[in-house]
Design an enzyme around this catalytic site. Structure first.
Site, mmCIF file in Angstrom:
data_model
loop_
_atom_site.group_PDB
_atom_site.id
_atom_site.type_symbol
_atom_site.label_atom_id
_atom_site.label_comp_id
_atom_site.label_asym_id
_atom_site.label_seq_id
_atom_site.Cartn_x
_atom_site.Cartn_y
_atom_site.Cartn_z
ATOM 1 N N TYR A 123 3.760 -9.841 -9.727
ATOM 2 C CA TYR A 123 3.967 -8.992 -11.394
ATOM 3 C C TYR A 123 5.397 -9.114 -12.533
ATOM 4 O O TYR A 123 5.238 -9.293 -13.325
ATOM 5 C CB TYR A 123 4.121 -7.561 -10.982
ATOM 6 C CG TYR A 123 2.559 -7.431 -10.131
ATOM 7 C CD1 TYR A 123 1.245 -7.202 -11.050
ATOM 8 C CD2 TYR A 123 2.032 -7.049 -9.609
ATOM 9 C CE1 TYR A 123 0.284 -6.637 -10.263
ATOM 10 C CE2 TYR A 123 0.587 -6.976 -9.410
ATOM 11 C CZ TYR A 123 -0.120 -6.536 -9.623
ATOM 12 O OH TYR A 123 -1.169 -5.798 -9.190
ATOM 13 N N PHE A 409 1.424 4.584 -4.371
ATOM 14 C CA PHE A 409 0.622 4.985 -4.520
ATOM 15 C C PHE A 409 -0.068 4.107 -5.207
ATOM 16 O O PHE A 409 -0.882 4.386 -6.578
ATOM 17 C CB PHE A 409 1.200 6.378 -6.351
ATOM 18 C CG PHE A 409 2.085 5.008 -6.730
ATOM 19 C CD1 PHE A 409 1.398 4.035 -8.040
ATOM 20 C CD2 PHE A 409 3.453 5.243 -6.851
ATOM 21 C CE1 PHE A 409 2.551 3.102 -8.581
ATOM 22 C CE2 PHE A 409 4.366 4.391 -7.289
ATOM 23 C CZ PHE A 409 3.116 3.235 -8.207
#
Length: 409
Positions: A123, A409
């Protein structure tokens, strides 16, 4: 056949989720875990890439609110459930999903996006920097003693059913959020996450247990844990597996750690994910016998540089001009003047000469105060253009407590 990127239809969720699981090894999740993720999915923020009838890419986002230095709670996109089918790699699918997602985050007015990465190197090219780290440890409770602060003996501990104690634990958690950057306000349904306890994932450990710390009838702390029994020729050597712990003051925190380190028939406490400056490090008699280790946790991106830098406070006065590079989100490129202190901040476009040059990735890494700009500069990732600006900005960006992501998450 060409692929199609579109917003997820609720009727497509099962196929979408199965593709996600396949990309991560194909192991089915327990029904209760699957139900939770389905219930918290925000369909209007979830994307799928389809090749005919086959889902070949997934990405989603949660509408979080996150604590930043100074205690402000900032709208933040929690990027999640990102996958590309092995049959469709190197076709630009991930880049297309990231492009659409960040455009949507910007349009929705969220200045920040965060994620946890299965592989950290993925990322960075999309502007995410590693903003928090977590500590893992195995405390050898047969050889480590705890020295606790005054008032610890006044804390009363009470065993409780985790589900019945959930509201009390969540109330403590909510009070802790503004105290530490990186913590997330729990939206409805998310209180179910700490209670997840699939039997198939216990690995021989007990069901999840809970102990509450109380003072004058008020809950001031909690710990969720499990116990994995083990017996050897020498006797019991069970492990206490810490799942979650929160406390409102040092005495309550010490009382919980002392309890965990003294449970009968156990010889160690396994710590999975805690802040790098957690109190237990200073309670134990021998840190070497705890085998602490760190790994990356929260990756953060500034989606709107001006709004993001103005949303937090700074622990020292700062007046600095950044020359920001951001090829993936070019609206952030250029010079920004940040002026701020402990009371607030302003960040606006400027034509003034730059003091520091860096990419948005470095700003993301430093944003929560856990990574020093001076450290990034030592690696050649920040360039000082005005003498003294680097130290000025690095000190200002710091946080008195280490940022920490309390759960995934």
């Amino acid at each position: 056949m060409t692929t199609e990127l579109r917003v997820l239809d609720p009727a497509e969720w099962d196929d979408w989720y199965e593709n996600l699981l396949l990309a991560f090894g194909g192991v089915a999740e327990a029904p209760e875990e699957r139900r939770l993720w389905r219930d918290v999915t925000e369909y209007d923020r979830s994307l799928g890439v389809w090749d005919g009838e086959n889902c070949v890419g997934t990405a989603g986002a949660f509408s979080f609110r996150m604590s930043v230095p100074g205690g402000a709670i900032v709208p933040t996109a929690g990027v999640t459930m990102v996958s590309v089918a092995a049959t469709h790699r190197r076709r630009g699918i991930l880049s297309a999903m990231m492009r659409r997602q960040l455009d949507d985050v910007r349009a929705g007015g969220e200045p920040l996006a965060v994620l946890t990465a299965s592989e950290p190197e993925i990322y960075g090219r999309f502007g995410y920097g590693i903003a928090t780290y977590q500590t893992r440890a195995t405390i050898d409770t047969t050889r480590v003693r705890l020295t606790v602060p005054d008032g610890t003996d006044e804390v009363v501990l009470r065993q409780a059913d985790p589900a019945k104690a959930s509201a009390a634990c969540e109330a403590v958690y909510a009070r802790l959020v503004p105290r530490r950057p990186g913590m997330l306000v729990r939206r409805p349904q998310w209180e179910r996450l700490p209670l997840l306890d699939p039997e198939s994932e216990r690995g021989g450990a007990s069901p999840k247990q809970c102990v509450l710390a109380e003072r004058d009838g008020e809950v001031v702390g909690y710990a969720l844990y499990a116990i994995k029994p083990e017996w050897t020729q020498s006797g019991p050597e069970g492990t206490v597996q810490l799942k979650d712990l929160g406390a409102l003051d040092p005495a309550a925190e010490a009382a919980l750690w002392r309890f965990l380190c003294s449970i009968d028939l156990t010889s160690s406490v396994s710590v999975h994910s805690r802040p790098v400056d957690d109190a237990w490090r200073h309670l134990v008699s021998d840190i070497r016998r705890c085998s602490p280790r760190t790994r990356d946790s929260l990756h953060l991106r500034l989606v709107d540089v001006g709004a993001a830098l103005a949303a937090r406070t700074y622990q020292a006065g700062v007046d600095v001009v950044f020359e920001v590079a951001d090829a993936f989100c070019p609206w952030n490129e250029g010079r920004w003047r940040l002026t701020g202190n402990t009371e607030g901040a302003v960040c606006v476009r400027t034509e003034d000469p730059a003091d520091l040059a860096l990419s948005v990735r470095e700003l993301g890494a430093a944003y929560l105060g856990g990574i020093a700009l001076t450290s990034l500069a030592a690696a050649g990732r920040v360039r000082e253009l005005r003498e003294g600006a680097l130290v000025e900005a690095s000190v200002a960006f710091g946080s008195p407590v280490a940022p920490w992501l309390p759960h995934g998450f």
